[in-house]
Design a protein around this motif. Structure first.
Motif, short mmCIF file in Angstrom:
data_model
loop_
_atom_site.label_atom_id
_atom_site.label_comp_id
_atom_site.label_asym_id
_atom_site.label_seq_id
_atom_site.Cartn_x
_atom_site.Cartn_y
_atom_site.Cartn_z
N HIS A 1 94.74 58.93 -22.36
CA HIS A 1 94.27 60.09 -23.12
C HIS A 1 94.59 59.90 -24.61
CE1 HIS A 1 93.93 64.23 -24.58
NE2 HIS A 1 93.15 64.43 -23.54
N GLY A 2 93.57 60.06 -25.44
CA GLY A 2 93.76 59.92 -26.87
C GLY A 2 93.70 58.50 -27.40
N LYS A 3 93.60 57.50 -26.53
CA LYS A 3 93.49 56.11 -26.97
C LYS A 3 92.07 55.82 -27.43
CE LYS A 3 97.71 54.91 -25.56
NZ LYS A 3 98.77 54.48 -26.50
N SER A 4 91.94 54.83 -28.31
CA SER A 4 90.64 54.41 -28.80
C SER A 4 90.30 53.04 -28.23
CB SER A 4 90.66 54.35 -30.34
OG SER A 4 89.49 53.72 -30.83
N MET A 5 89.19 52.96 -27.50
CA MET A 5 88.80 51.75 -26.81
C MET A 5 87.43 51.27 -27.27
SD MET A 5 91.35 51.27 -24.79
CE MET A 5 92.73 52.21 -24.13
N VAL A 6 87.26 49.97 -27.35
CA VAL A 6 85.97 49.35 -27.64
C VAL A 6 85.51 48.63 -26.38
CG1 VAL A 6 84.73 47.66 -29.04
CG2 VAL A 6 86.50 49.08 -30.09
N VAL A 7 84.29 48.92 -25.93
CA VAL A 7 83.74 48.30 -24.72
C VAL A 7 82.41 47.67 -25.07
CG1 VAL A 7 82.98 48.67 -22.34
CG2 VAL A 7 84.83 50.07 -23.29
N THR A 8 82.28 46.37 -24.82
CA THR A 8 81.00 45.69 -25.07
C THR A 8 80.17 45.65 -23.79
OG1 THR A 8 81.77 43.43 -24.57
CG2 THR A 8 82.14 44.26 -26.80
N GLY A 9 78.87 45.48 -23.98
CA GLY A 9 77.96 45.52 -22.83
C GLY A 9 78.04 46.84 -22.11
N ALA A 10 78.19 47.92 -22.90
CA ALA A 10 78.51 49.23 -22.33
C ALA A 10 77.29 50.02 -21.87
CB ALA A 10 79.30 50.06 -23.34
N GLY A 11 76.10 49.48 -22.04
CA GLY A 11 74.92 50.24 -21.68
C GLY A 11 74.57 50.23 -20.22
N THR A 12 74.98 49.20 -19.49
CA THR A 12 74.59 49.08 -18.07
C THR A 12 75.75 48.49 -17.28
OG1 THR A 12 73.68 46.85 -18.38
CG2 THR A 12 72.16 48.71 -18.64
N GLY B 1 78.64 41.18 -36.60
CA GLY B 1 78.46 42.25 -35.61
C GLY B 1 79.77 42.63 -34.95
N ALA B 2 80.62 41.65 -34.65
CA ALA B 2 81.92 41.94 -34.05
C ALA B 2 82.79 42.73 -35.02
CB ALA B 2 82.61 40.64 -33.64
N ARG B 3 82.84 42.29 -36.26
CA ARG B 3 83.64 43.00 -37.26
C ARG B 3 83.15 44.43 -37.45
NH1 ARG B 3 83.11 38.13 -40.08
NH2 ARG B 3 81.50 39.07 -41.41
N ALA B 4 81.83 44.59 -37.50
CA ALA B 4 81.26 45.92 -37.73
C ALA B 4 81.60 46.86 -36.57
CB ALA B 4 79.75 45.82 -37.91
N ALA B 5 81.62 46.35 -35.34
CA ALA B 5 81.94 47.19 -34.19
C ALA B 5 83.37 47.70 -34.29
CB ALA B 5 81.74 46.41 -32.89
N VAL B 6 84.30 46.83 -34.64
CA VAL B 6 85.70 47.23 -34.78
C VAL B 6 85.86 48.20 -35.94
CG1 VAL B 6 88.03 46.41 -35.29
CG2 VAL B 6 86.58 45.15 -33.69
N GLU B 7 85.21 47.91 -37.06
CA GLU B 7 85.30 48.80 -38.21
C GLU B 7 84.76 50.18 -37.90
OE1 GLU B 7 83.22 46.60 -41.14
OE2 GLU B 7 84.88 45.18 -41.50
N ALA B 8 83.68 50.24 -37.14
CA ALA B 8 83.10 51.54 -36.76
C ALA B 8 84.07 52.34 -35.91
CB ALA B 8 81.78 51.32 -36.02
N ALA B 9 84.75 51.66 -34.98
CA ALA B 9 85.73 52.35 -34.13
C ALA B 9 86.88 52.90 -34.95
CB ALA B 9 86.25 51.40 -33.05
N VAL B 10 87.37 52.11 -35.90
CA VAL B 10 88.49 52.55 -36.73
C VAL B 10 88.07 53.71 -37.63
CG1 VAL B 10 90.10 51.86 -38.54
CG2 VAL B 10 89.61 50.30 -36.65
N GLU B 11 86.87 53.60 -38.19
CA GLU B 11 86.39 54.67 -39.07
C GLU B 11 86.25 55.99 -38.32
OE1 GLU B 11 82.59 55.73 -41.99
OE2 GLU B 11 82.78 53.73 -41.09
N ARG B 12 85.75 55.92 -37.09
CA ARG B 12 85.51 57.15 -36.33
C ARG B 12 86.77 57.70 -35.68
NH1 ARG B 12 80.92 59.13 -33.67
NH2 ARG B 12 81.46 60.96 -32.45
N PHE B 13 87.58 56.81 -35.08
CA PHE B 13 88.71 57.25 -34.27
C PHE B 13 90.07 56.91 -34.85
CE2 PHE B 13 85.23 56.40 -31.09
CZ PHE B 13 84.91 57.75 -30.88
N GLY B 14 90.09 56.18 -35.95
CA GLY B 14 91.34 55.92 -36.64
C GLY B 14 92.11 54.71 -36.17
N ALA B 15 91.68 54.08 -35.09
CA ALA B 15 92.46 52.96 -34.53
C ALA B 15 91.65 52.27 -33.45
CB ALA B 15 93.78 53.46 -33.94
#
Length: 249
Positions: A4-15, A66-80
């Motif tokens: 709860h409250g953790k920030s996770m990045v998941v690739t291939g998350a559409g299917t 693309g990998a860097r942008a995904a991580v940066e987007a997660a940090v910008e939105r969720f802080g970590a």
């Protein structure tokens, strides 16, 4: 779970497995950045459970930016970033004499270089947060795979990467992998085989699996969540967890 409250990045998350992992994490109270090539399936996965805790981020992890942008987007939105699930994968099956080596290059780019790029991009966050990486590999990286040798080789490389990085990044970052057997996902419609070849492959896999069926994506997702959770798996790193209906027994 303590997700709860953790920030996770998941690739291939559409299917498939990635979608099931994203939904399970959202249900556990985590925030999830859903990464994949197609915005439509990502949005459908996010809408199921997510609300404000789901960020859809279309990206090609085959590209370092693309990998860097995904991580940066997660940090910008969720802080970590507390956890990374390298689930995006590509499979092409053919006997060695008919295999297209361009397919090997493509598989290496997605199955091995993609995780490397994402781990490198997320590493400062993961170290700071005492985070975790889970690589979604395959029992194909641990078994003999006639007719699928090139795919199996890319997953064997991912398994080796997992174990070595578990030592290299300890004690601050845990790195584990799940090794699914045959799982009911859209992957089996995109293997480069004709319809009869696909049917024969599926029948052979079921016959070779002691539990007599394909797995469900949700059955893999539960293990991924456990490995991300510091309460249940805080003393687990470098593990290659076979979840395969007995396929590798």
């Amino acid at each position: 779970m303590s997700l709860h409250g953790k920030s996770m990045v998941v690739t291939g998350a559409g299917t498939g497995i990635g979608r099931a992992v994203a939904r399970a994490l959202l249900a556990a109270g985590a925030s999830v950045t859903l990464v994949g090539r197609r915005a439509g399936p990502l949005g459908e996965a996010a809408d199921t459970e997510g609300g404000e805790r789901a960020l859809v981020h279309p990206a090609d992890i085959g590209d370092a930016s693309g990998a860097r942008a995904a991580v940066e987007a997660a940090v910008e939105r969720f802080g970590a970033v507390d956890g990374l699930v390298n689930n995006a994968g590509l499979a092409r099956f053919a006997p060695i004499e008919r295999a297209d080596l361009a397919d090997l290059t493509a598989m290496l780019d997605v199955n091995l270089l993609g995780p490397v790029r994402l781990i490198r991009a997320a590493l400062p966050q993961l170290r700071e947060r005492e985070g975790a990486v889970v690589n979604v590999s395959s029992v194909g990286g641990a078994l003999a795979m006639p007719g699928r040798a090139l795919y199996g080789a890319t997953k064997a490389a991912l398994n080796s990467l997992t174990r070595s990085l578990a030592r290299e990044l300890a004690p601050h970052v845990r790195v584990n992998a799940v090794l699914p057997g045959p799982v009911d996902t859209p992957m089996y419609g995109d293997l480069g085989l004709d319809a009869q070849g696909t049917d024969d492959l599926i029948a052979g896999l079921v016959e070779a699996t002691p539990l007599g069926r394909f797995g469900r994506p949700e059955e893999i997702a539960g293990w991924v969540c456990n490995l991300l959770d510091p309460e249940t798996s805080g003393w687990v790193t470098g593990a290659l967890v076979a979840i395969d209906g007995g396929r590798s027994a």
